[in-house]
Structure formats: structure tokens, C-alpha cells
Design a protein around this motif. Structure first.
Motif, PDB file in Angstrom:
ATOM      1  N   MET A   1      44.489   1.389 -55.113  1.00 39.63           N
ATOM      2  CA  MET A   1      43.490   1.834 -56.109  1.00 39.63           C
ATOM      3  C   MET A   1      44.171   2.153 -57.442  1.00 39.63           C
ATOM      4  N   GLU A   2      45.334   2.832 -57.359  1.00 42.48           N
ATOM      5  CA  GLU A   2      46.044   3.212 -58.574  1.00 42.48           C
ATOM      6  C   GLU A   2      46.438   1.981 -59.390  1.00 42.48           C
ATOM      7  N   ASP A   3      46.601   0.857 -58.697  1.00 39.28           N
ATOM      8  CA  ASP A   3      47.018  -0.367 -59.383  1.00 39.28           C
ATOM      9  C   ASP A   3      45.931  -0.920 -60.304  1.00 39.28           C
ATOM     10  N   SER A   4      44.694  -0.641 -60.016  1.00 33.02           N
ATOM     11  CA  SER A   4      43.609  -1.180 -60.835  1.00 33.02           C
ATOM     12  C   SER A   4      43.157  -0.184 -61.902  1.00 33.02           C
ATOM     13  N   LEU A   5      43.929   0.889 -62.014  1.00 31.87           N
ATOM     14  CA  LEU A   5      43.613   1.940 -62.984  1.00 31.87           C
ATOM     15  C   LEU A   5      43.634   1.408 -64.419  1.00 31.87           C
ATOM     16  N   VAL A   6      42.628   1.799 -65.198  1.00 31.78           N
ATOM     17  CA  VAL A   6      42.621   1.458 -66.620  1.00 31.78           C
ATOM     18  C   VAL A   6      42.422   2.734 -67.434  1.00 31.78           C
ATOM     19  N   LEU A   7      43.305   2.936 -68.412  1.00 30.96           N
ATOM     20  CA  LEU A   7      43.173   4.097 -69.301  1.00 30.96           C
ATOM     21  C   LEU A   7      42.789   3.596 -70.689  1.00 30.96           C
ATOM     22  N   VAL A   8      41.817   4.269 -71.296  1.00 30.69           N
ATOM     23  CA  VAL A   8      41.310   3.834 -72.597  1.00 30.69           C
ATOM     24  C   VAL A   8      41.355   5.007 -73.581  1.00 30.69           C
ATOM     25  N   ASP A   9      42.009   4.784 -74.714  1.00 35.12           N
ATOM     26  CA  ASP A   9      42.132   5.808 -75.759  1.00 35.12           C
ATOM     27  C   ASP A   9      41.435   5.266 -77.005  1.00 35.12           C
ATOM     28  N   ILE A  10      40.197   5.738 -77.224  1.00 36.83           N
ATOM     29  CA  ILE A  10      39.378   5.226 -78.328  1.00 36.83           C
ATOM     30  C   ILE A  10      39.710   5.996 -79.600  1.00 36.83           C
ATOM     31  N   GLY A  11      40.412   5.334 -80.504  1.00 41.69           N
ATOM     32  CA  GLY A  11      40.832   5.994 -81.745  1.00 41.69           C
ATOM     33  C   GLY A  11      39.905   5.667 -82.901  1.00 41.69           C
ATOM     34  N   PRO A  29      35.104  -2.467 -77.953  1.00 42.55           N
ATOM     35  CA  PRO A  29      35.061  -2.217 -76.507  1.00 42.55           C
ATOM     36  C   PRO A  29      34.779  -3.486 -75.698  1.00 42.55           C
ATOM     37  N   ILE A  30      35.380  -3.557 -74.507  1.00 39.74           N
ATOM     38  CA  ILE A  30      35.063  -4.615 -73.545  1.00 39.74           C
ATOM     39  C   ILE A  30      34.808  -3.940 -72.195  1.00 39.74           C
ATOM     40  N   ALA A  31      34.299  -4.707 -71.231  1.00 34.73           N
ATOM     41  CA  ALA A  31      34.033  -4.171 -69.896  1.00 34.73           C
ATOM     42  C   ALA A  31      35.284  -4.263 -69.029  1.00 34.73           C
ATOM     43  N   PHE A  32      35.624  -3.140 -68.395  1.00 36.77           N
ATOM     44  CA  PHE A  32      36.765  -3.130 -67.475  1.00 36.77           C
ATOM     45  C   PHE A  32      36.236  -3.053 -66.053  1.00 36.77           C
ATOM     46  N   GLY A  33      37.152  -2.819 -65.082  1.00 34.82           N
ATOM     47  CA  GLY A  33      36.737  -2.765 -63.680  1.00 34.82           C
ATOM     48  C   GLY A  33      36.180  -1.406 -63.267  1.00 34.82           C
ATOM     49  N   GLU A  34      36.659  -0.927 -62.115  1.00 30.98           N
ATOM     50  CA  GLU A  34      36.074   0.270 -61.518  1.00 30.98           C
ATOM     51  C   GLU A  34      36.672   1.575 -62.029  1.00 30.98           C
ATOM     52  N   ASP A  35      37.997   1.619 -61.939  1.00 27.64           N
ATOM     53  CA  ASP A  35      38.707   2.881 -62.098  1.00 27.64           C
ATOM     54  C   ASP A  35      39.086   3.113 -63.558  1.00 27.64           C
ATOM     55  N   VAL A  36      38.097   3.446 -64.388  1.00 32.71           N
ATOM     56  CA  VAL A  36      38.336   3.550 -65.826  1.00 32.71           C
ATOM     57  C   VAL A  36      38.243   5.000 -66.302  1.00 32.71           C
ATOM     58  N   PHE A  37      39.286   5.466 -66.963  1.00 31.10           N
ATOM     59  CA  PHE A  37      39.322   6.821 -67.523  1.00 31.10           C
ATOM     60  C   PHE A  37      39.548   6.710 -69.025  1.00 31.10           C
ATOM     61  N   TYR A  38      38.880   7.546 -69.780  1.00 29.11           N
ATOM     62  CA  TYR A  38      39.016   7.391 -71.226  1.00 29.11           C
ATOM     63  C   TYR A  38      39.019   8.737 -71.955  1.00 29.11           C
ATOM     64  N   ILE A  39      39.484   8.655 -73.206  1.00 28.69           N
ATOM     65  CA  ILE A  39      39.302   9.735 -74.180  1.00 28.69           C
ATOM     66  C   ILE A  39      38.818   9.066 -75.463  1.00 28.69           C
ATOM     67  N   SER A  40      38.216   9.839 -76.353  1.00 28.25           N
ATOM     68  CA  SER A  40      37.685   9.236 -77.578  1.00 28.25           C
ATOM     69  C   SER A  40      37.639  10.246 -78.717  1.00 28.25           C
ATOM     70  N   VAL A  41      37.989   9.769 -79.904  1.00 25.89           N
ATOM     71  CA  VAL A  41      37.765  10.576 -81.120  1.00 25.89           C
ATOM     72  C   VAL A  41      36.786   9.833 -82.034  1.00 25.89           C
ATOM     73  N   ASN A  42      36.126   8.821 -81.469  1.00 28.07           N
ATOM     74  CA  ASN A  42      35.242   7.958 -82.271  1.00 28.07           C
ATOM     75  C   ASN A  42      33.910   7.789 -81.532  1.00 28.07           C
ATOM     76  N   GLU A  43      32.922   8.570 -81.947  1.00 31.42           N
ATOM     77  CA  GLU A  43      31.646   8.624 -81.234  1.00 31.42           C
ATOM     78  C   GLU A  43      30.938   7.277 -81.126  1.00 31.42           C
ATOM     79  N   ASN A  44      30.924   6.520 -82.221  1.00 31.77           N
ATOM     80  CA  ASN A  44      30.210   5.242 -82.214  1.00 31.77           C
ATOM     81  C   ASN A  44      30.816   4.254 -81.235  1.00 31.77           C
TER      82      ASN A  44
END
Lengths: 209, 209
Positions: A1-11, A29-44
């Protein structure tokens, strides 16, 4: 599961992606798989991203971070989260300098970013619209290029050195590698992602919060 | 004759006038009397000024000033000319910091001016478009206003303090009085004019050059 991990930092400008240890930037933005974690400083961009990734988890809602600072950006929190003790410098459109001690955030400083300082000079006078040269803080400037390099980049270096005291300096961000030439510190390209991984491991999976 | 003396400092934005010890600013050149001495960093306004004051004498052509710095602005030269030993800070659209020792100019630094730094923050993000607060370099910032005040004004103060060593600091320019609140130094409103008067006395009238 950890192998399919995707981290997204929206700047503000780019979206930074971490996927199986590889880092790359995308504009939209694009569509990723299942295990997606993100942070964002850009609301739009975050809204667009969530339409494509409805099950993505915002790490802002789970991160455990000790600070008295009001309004600390989530990207700064994540970079700091990766460092238990040290000075955390994120050199992007702004240069943020945060102080960590025993996993506690003691405060932080915001300077204009390197490109923003360059633009500021250009706006003041065409004579100051010049490229920065090689910084030498040991020699008093003897011409305009040396004077703006000292006053622009040198000011950032002086600020970092005045705050570091006996701490180790961790640099990240677009200008982090450049700045590391003048700072006694280490450049860590994926510092924000390291903080995100630590948040997943410590605060989410172990259910501290 | 000395009573009718007029000194004119043609800057990028305003024209600064010294007349019988009184200082005032004008936007556009006017005609003065006989004994007019001037400096200029603004070619266009200088041309207009010379049409109205054809006998005005450019002190740039008579000033005796010892420096290895290439391209030092005549306004910086005049402020420095007034100080035999010390740090000369002219805080205007740019903040220039020059080091004088035994009547010799050792070099100088150029930082963006206070208002220019404020604009730089506003350009980076609306969140950083805020007024500076009270600077306290002894307390780590705990919110955005404190963080940009520390990173903006604090950076100028740190730069001055790192250059001053055991020297006395002389501040002038539009933001000189403001900066003097945070600097161990003296604010001298008419520093450039003092240099011009000294130039007239030492380099012109005594015919050293």
C-alpha cells in the motif's frame, strides 16, 4: 500500500508531487490513485484537485504541531515537522525561516524571495536592474552589482546566520540549493514531503489525533 | 553672498532645496538667484533645471572624494562627504549604506527601500500585503505581521549593525528618521546638503581641484 502512496503539495504557482520517492511539478491538478494525501496554500487549485481526487486526505486536519505562531502556512508546518531541532529555510517566492527546538516551533521570519528582491531593485531604478553576482560578505562592495548582491542575497544570509545560533540549517524550496552555497547548512529538496510522510506515520496511522 | 546661497539636490522623484538653512522639496525645477549649486541623479529634470538656471554650478565637477567604488551616485558622495568617519545610511527609494574611514570611502551596500520591500511582500501574496508593525529583534515573530516586520525592516537593521562595527551611524533620507528608532545612530536631515556646503568650502573655494 505504501508503494502506491501519492503526496501532493499545492502551492501558489506549481503543484509539487511525490510519487514512490520521485518528485515532479505539475501546473494543474490531475487524478491520482487511491492513497492520496495533500496540503494546499491555494484554495482554487485545491477545489479543482478535490474534484479529481475526492478521497484525497488533507493532512492539515491530522497534523500534530506545537507552535504559538498564529497563521503558520501548512507548507511551513510540514517542512518544520521534518526537523526536530534546527533552522528551517524555505526559499521560494518568499523566504521563510523557522526555528525548531525539541519538536517545538519557536517562531519564524518571512523575507521576500530572491526573485522578488531582484524585481524590487529593478523597480527602484534602471541602474539597479542587474543580475546578482557572486556574494562575498567579507569584501565591501566596490560597484553596483556587488552592492545589490550584498544588500539583496547578503541580507538573507545575514538574517539566517543571526537566527541560527548553534542550530543546524535545513534549506529547501526553489532557491534553497542556490542559497546553500552561502550558508553552513544542508539542502533537502523533499523537506516538505518528509514532513508529510512523518505526519502520516506519526499523527494519522498511530492515531495521535 | 553666502546668505543668498541656494543648494539643489535633484533626485529621482523630488527636487530637494536648501535655501539659507531652510529645506523644502519641489516637484519641478524653478528659477533661483545667482549663487546656485546643484547635484543631480535625474538627467531629464537636470536639463529643465539648467534652462531656468543656466549659471548653476554642478558640484559633481568639483568634488574631491576618495573611493575605489565605481559608479557611486553623486547624492551618496555628498552624504559621505559630510562624514569623515562613520556609517552613512541614506534611506530613500533604496537604502544605501556607505562606510567612511579617515575621509576615505571604503565601499557601500544597496538594499531595497522600506516602501519597496513592502511592495515586494504585497506582490508575493495578498496575505503578506500588510503594514509593518513595531520591530522587536529580541522576540521571534509569532504571526505574519511580526514575521514580515522582522524580515523586512529587521533585515535592514541587521545589515547596518553588521557593517557598523565601532563606527557612528548617520541616517538621512525619507525613511532615515523612522529607521533611527531601531539603530544606535543619529538622524541628520540635511546630510547631503552638509556635504555640498563642505564641497563648496573645501574643493571649490579653496581651489583644491
Amino acid at each position: 500500500m505504501e508503494d502506491s502512496l501519492v503526496l501532493v503539495d499545492i502551492g501558489n504557482t506549481n503543484i509539487h508531487i511525490w510519487e514512490e520517492g520521485k518528485i515532479y511539478d505539475i501546473k494543474n491538478p490531475i487524478a491520482f490513485g487511491e492513497d492520496v494525501f495533500y496540503i494546499s496554500v491555494n484554495e482554487n487549485k485545491e477545489k479543482e484537485f478535490l474534484k479529481l481526487n475526492p478521497s484525497a486526505l488533507n493532512l492539515k486536519n491530522v497534523v500534530n504541531f506545537d507552535t504559538s505562531y498564529i497563521g503558520l502556512g501548512i507548507d511551513r508546518i510540514m517542512a518544520c515537522k521534518a526537523v526536530d531541532d534546527g533552522l528551517v529555510v524555505d526559499a521560494g517566492s518568499a523566504v521563510t525561516i523557522d526555528i525548531m527546538q525539541n519538536k517545538v516551533h519557536l517562531g519564524g521570519v518571512i523575507m521576500p524571495g530572491i526573485s522578488s528582491i531582484k524585481k524590487a531593485y529593478a523597480t527602484i531604478s534602471p541602474k539597479l536592474d542587474i543580475e546578482f553576482g557572486e556574494l562575498n560578505l567579507k569584501k565591501l562592495p566596490q560597484n553596483t552589482q556587488e552592492a545589490v548582491t550584498f544588500g539583496g542575497i547578503g541580507a538573507v544570509v545575514l538574517m539566517i546566520n543571526s537566527l541560527k545560533k548553534d542550530k543546524k540549517v535545513y534549506l529547501t524550496g526553489g532557491d534553497g540549493k542556490f542559497l546553500s552555497r552561502y550558508i553552513d547548512g544542508v539542502y533537502v529538496k523533499d523537506l516538505v514531503f518528509r514532513g508529510m510522510l512523518k505526519t502520516i506515520k506519526e499523527d494519522l496511522r498511530e492515531g495521535k489525533k
